[in-house]
Design a protein around this motif. Structure first.
Motif, short mmCIF file in Angstrom:
data_model
loop_
_atom_site.label_atom_id
_atom_site.label_comp_id
_atom_site.label_asym_id
_atom_site.label_seq_id
_atom_site.Cartn_x
_atom_site.Cartn_y
_atom_site.Cartn_z
N ILE A 157 4.77 5.73 -7.78
CA ILE A 157 5.10 7.09 -7.79
C ILE A 157 4.17 7.89 -8.70
N GLU A 158 3.89 9.92 -8.00
CA GLU A 158 2.71 10.58 -8.15
C GLU A 158 3.73 11.46 -9.08
N ASP A 159 3.33 11.96 -10.89
CA ASP A 159 3.73 13.04 -11.39
C ASP A 159 2.81 13.50 -12.38
N LYS A 160 2.74 14.82 -12.17
CA LYS A 160 1.77 15.23 -11.76
C LYS A 160 0.14 14.96 -12.37
N GLU A 161 0.12 15.05 -11.21
CA GLU A 161 -1.33 14.00 -10.59
C GLU A 161 -1.83 12.96 -11.66
N ARG A 162 -0.64 12.56 -12.03
CA ARG A 162 -1.08 10.73 -12.73
C ARG A 162 -0.45 10.00 -12.10
N ILE A 163 -0.53 8.75 -11.77
CA ILE A 163 -0.79 7.84 -11.14
C ILE A 163 0.58 6.95 -11.89
N ILE A 164 1.81 6.48 -11.33
CA ILE A 164 2.73 5.47 -12.26
C ILE A 164 3.11 4.97 -11.75
N LYS A 174 -4.27 10.53 -2.18
CA LYS A 174 -4.04 9.03 -2.74
C LYS A 174 -3.75 7.82 -1.84
N LYS A 175 -4.91 7.24 -2.17
CA LYS A 175 -3.72 5.80 -1.48
C LYS A 175 -4.47 5.04 -2.28
N VAL A 176 -2.77 3.83 -3.22
CA VAL A 176 -2.81 3.17 -3.74
C VAL A 176 -2.35 1.46 -3.40
N GLU A 177 -3.47 0.80 -3.65
CA GLU A 177 -2.78 -1.06 -2.97
C GLU A 177 -2.30 -1.88 -4.36
N LEU A 178 -1.41 -2.39 -4.82
CA LEU A 178 -1.03 -3.18 -5.59
C LEU A 178 -0.63 -4.03 -5.08
N THR A 179 -1.19 -4.73 -6.25
CA THR A 179 -0.90 -6.70 -5.76
C THR A 179 -0.55 -6.95 -7.30
N ARG A 225 0.51 -0.91 0.20
CA ARG A 225 -0.21 -0.27 -0.43
C ARG A 225 1.00 0.89 0.25
N TYR A 226 0.48 1.90 -1.12
CA TYR A 226 1.67 3.70 -0.58
C TYR A 226 0.45 4.38 -0.62
N VAL A 227 1.25 5.23 -0.08
CA VAL A 227 0.22 6.80 -0.18
C VAL A 227 0.96 7.42 -0.74
N LEU A 228 0.46 8.27 -1.77
CA LEU A 228 1.41 9.55 -2.28
C LEU A 228 0.98 10.74 -1.77
N PRO A 229 1.84 11.68 -2.34
CA PRO A 229 2.62 13.32 -2.25
C PRO A 229 0.96 13.82 -1.64
N LEU A 255 -3.63 -6.15 -9.52
CA LEU A 255 -4.46 -5.96 -9.10
C LEU A 255 -4.13 -4.67 -8.99
N VAL A 256 -5.16 -3.05 -8.71
CA VAL A 256 -4.49 -1.96 -8.42
C VAL A 256 -6.08 -1.12 -8.15
N ARG A 257 -5.34 -0.41 -7.05
CA ARG A 257 -6.96 0.19 -6.26
C ARG A 257 -6.21 1.96 -6.10
N ILE A 258 -6.93 2.33 -6.10
CA ILE A 258 -7.25 3.55 -5.85
C ILE A 258 -8.33 4.44 -5.27
N ASN A 259 -7.72 4.77 -3.76
CA ASN A 259 -8.38 5.21 -3.02
C ASN A 259 -9.52 4.09 -2.62
N GLY A 260 -9.47 3.62 -2.69
CA GLY A 260 -9.45 1.91 -2.58
C GLY A 260 -11.01 1.65 -3.58
N LYS A 261 -11.05 2.24 -5.06
CA LYS A 261 -11.43 1.75 -5.78
C LYS A 261 -10.48 0.96 -6.59
N PRO A 262 -11.17 0.21 -6.66
CA PRO A 262 -10.58 -1.35 -8.28
C PRO A 262 -10.04 -0.45 -9.48
#
Length: 173
Positions: free
Chosen positions: A107-114, A41-46, A34-38, A80-87
């Motif tokens: 990572i996050e770049d200009k509001e895009r999740i990479i 946003k919370k991103v879960e990556l499996t 689980r990542y918390v970006l600047p 699997l990717v979840r952003i703020n709990g949403k698949p």
């Protein structure tokens, strides 16, 4: 010291090094984080790879990232990717060709999740970047271990798949 004794000692110390150099990665890549970006946003990556089943994987010359010929050791089973709990759906056909992974990061770049995945080695090394835009779609870029040149660029936009987001009417946000 006699010549024979030197060869015996050299063989004694060199043999373990030769065996060590032939050791390959023997377990599939697993990444659950689980990542918390600047931006907050919370991103879960499996990500989970698995060994090829008997007869499932055949020798490849092209069409699979992470291979420079031969038979892949592992294939991607779960992405699997979840952003703020949403698949955030990513179609299987856009990750099944990624093999022999060894690292993943978000990572996050200009509001895009990479999502950046690295795999393979030597001539078969690759970097796969999934640039997620809004909740409408994404771009996948594949390049070498060091991204100086894009080898493949795919834009995935499917308003049907992302119909839950009212902003998905005009492409990647």
């Amino acid at each position: 010291m006699s010549g024979f004794l030197k060869w015996v000692l050299l063989g004694y110390f060199a043999a373990p090094l030769c065996v060590f150099a032939q050791i390959e990665v023997t377990s599939p890549f697993v990444h659950e984080k689980r990542y918390v970006l600047p931006s907050g946003k919370k991103v879960e990556l499996t990500l989970q790879e698995r060994r090829c089943r008997n007869g499932e994987c055949r020798e490849v010359d092209a069409g699979m990232w992470g291979m420079d010929g031969g038979i892949p050791r592992f294939v991607t089973e779960t992405f699997l990717v979840r952003i703020n709990g949403k698949p955030f759906p990513i179609p299987e056909k856009l990750y099944k060709d990624l093999t022999n992974m060894h690292s993943a990061s978000v990572i996050e770049d200009k509001e895009r999740i990479i999502l950046e995945l690295k795999g393979g080695d030597g001539a078969g090394a690759y970097t796969a970047r999934f640039e997620l835009g809004g909740m409408c779609g994404f771009e996948r870029k594949i390049c070498g271990e060091v991204c100086g040149e894009i080898w493949e660029h795919t834009t995935w936009y499917n308003s049907f798949a992302y119909e839950g987001d009212p902003l998905c009417k005009s492409g990647i946000q």
